[in-house]
Write a protein that holds these residues in place. Structure first.
Motif, PDB file in Angstrom:
ATOM      1  N   LEU A  19       0.718  -1.013  -0.078  1.00 32.07           N
ATOM      2  CA  LEU A  19       0.073   0.064  -0.002  1.00 32.07           C
ATOM      3  C   LEU A  19       0.705   1.249  -0.019  1.00 32.07           C
ATOM      4  O   LEU A  19       0.448   2.288  -0.652  1.00 32.07           O
ATOM      5  CB  LEU A  19      -0.785   0.093   1.104  1.00 32.07           C
ATOM      6  CG  LEU A  19      -2.070  -0.908   0.961  1.00 32.07           C
ATOM      7  CD1 LEU A  19      -2.993  -0.635   2.287  1.00 32.07           C
ATOM      8  CD2 LEU A  19      -2.849  -0.660  -0.044  1.00 32.07           C
ATOM      9  N   ALA A  23       0.742   4.063  -2.732  1.00 35.47           N
ATOM     10  CA  ALA A  23       0.684   5.836  -2.303  1.00 35.47           C
ATOM     11  C   ALA A  23       1.770   6.158  -2.919  1.00 35.47           C
ATOM     12  O   ALA A  23       1.430   7.437  -3.498  1.00 35.47           O
ATOM     13  CB  ALA A  23       0.682   5.629  -0.608  1.00 35.47           C
ATOM     14  N   LEU A  56      -5.571   3.353   2.581  1.00 38.15           N
ATOM     15  CA  LEU A  56      -4.832   3.553   1.770  1.00 38.15           C
ATOM     16  C   LEU A  56      -4.513   5.155   2.225  1.00 38.15           C
ATOM     17  O   LEU A  56      -3.384   5.615   2.133  1.00 38.15           O
ATOM     18  CB  LEU A  56      -5.312   3.813   0.287  1.00 38.15           C
ATOM     19  CG  LEU A  56      -4.660   4.371  -0.737  1.00 38.15           C
ATOM     20  CD1 LEU A  56      -3.350   3.972  -0.965  1.00 38.15           C
ATOM     21  CD2 LEU A  56      -5.628   4.349  -2.192  1.00 38.15           C
TER      22      LEU A  56
END
Length: 217
Positions: A19, A23, A56
């Motif tokens: 993640l 990002a 997220l």
């Protein structure tokens, strides 16, 4: 309208470190709405959008999340495009903070304005986040890839018998919405949830989103 687990995929999953990589990739995109990289997280009600968007957002260092449950209402389950554009898109497009009036689903009325600052990445989470009227302003569109019937079953189970009538109406409205204005074919990425993380796959769009100056949809 999102939470719970779905069957584990056999492919590798995107765990917290993954993640972080997602990002980083989102941060590296060119802005799509003024100075903001607006990222849509769409999918059927009950597919896990809110949970994923929250995780997220954490990986993004606390990115703002706009929940479309705050934009929709009982009388406008999907007819909220004008309010979204006036309260959110236009202010962000001009580089300023947005001020939107969140809907209270219990009181059945809109509350006092909230501020949504033009952060580098802003997540828009909810059914219809990838609708054609919003796609020109999205840097990326993510689709929670869980079939409709399974998503709705999870949502109904979570919300219980008290909301059975609401869910009956919601399902009919969601079917009509996606029949007229599907999001999944335009998704840049598909997200599938397992018991230990998320799997992120290339979406049906098959090419990078080019931005509002080139997207006439």
């Amino acid at each position: 309208m999102d939470d719970g687990d779905v069957p584990t995929s056999r492919r590798p999953l995107v765990r917290p470190a993954g993640l972080t990589a997602l990002a980083d990739a989102l941060r590296a995109l060119p802005p799509s709405c003024g100075p903001v990289r607006l990222v849509g997280v769409d999918g059927h009600a009950g597919s896990g959008k809110s949970t994923f968007a929250g995780r997220l957002a954490e990986a993004l260092g606390g990115a703002p999340v706009l929940h479309l449950d705050d934009i929709a209402s009982h009388t406008e389950l999907f007819d909220w495009t004008g309010r979204m554009r006036a309260q959110v898109i236009e202010p962000l497009r001009h580089g300023g903070p947005a001020h939107y009036t969140p809907y209270d689903w219990t009181a059945r009325d809109f509350g006092p304005p909230r501020v949504l600052k033009p952060a580098p990445v802003v997540l828009v989470e909810g059914v219809g986040a990838g609708r054609r009227a919003l796609r020109p302003w999205l840097a990326r569109l993510l689709w929670m890839d869980l079939p409709a019937e399974e998503s709705w079953r999870r949502g109904r189970s979570r919300d219980g018998a008290d909301l059975r009538e609401f869910w009956d109406g919601w399902v009919r409205a969601e079917r009509r919405h996606f029949a007229d204005d599907p999001s999944r074919p335009f998704a840049d990425l598909l997200v599938r949830q397992g018991t230990t993380g998320y799997e992120v796959l290339p979406g049906p769009a098959g090419h990078p989103r080019r931005g509002p100056a080139h997207d006439s949809r």
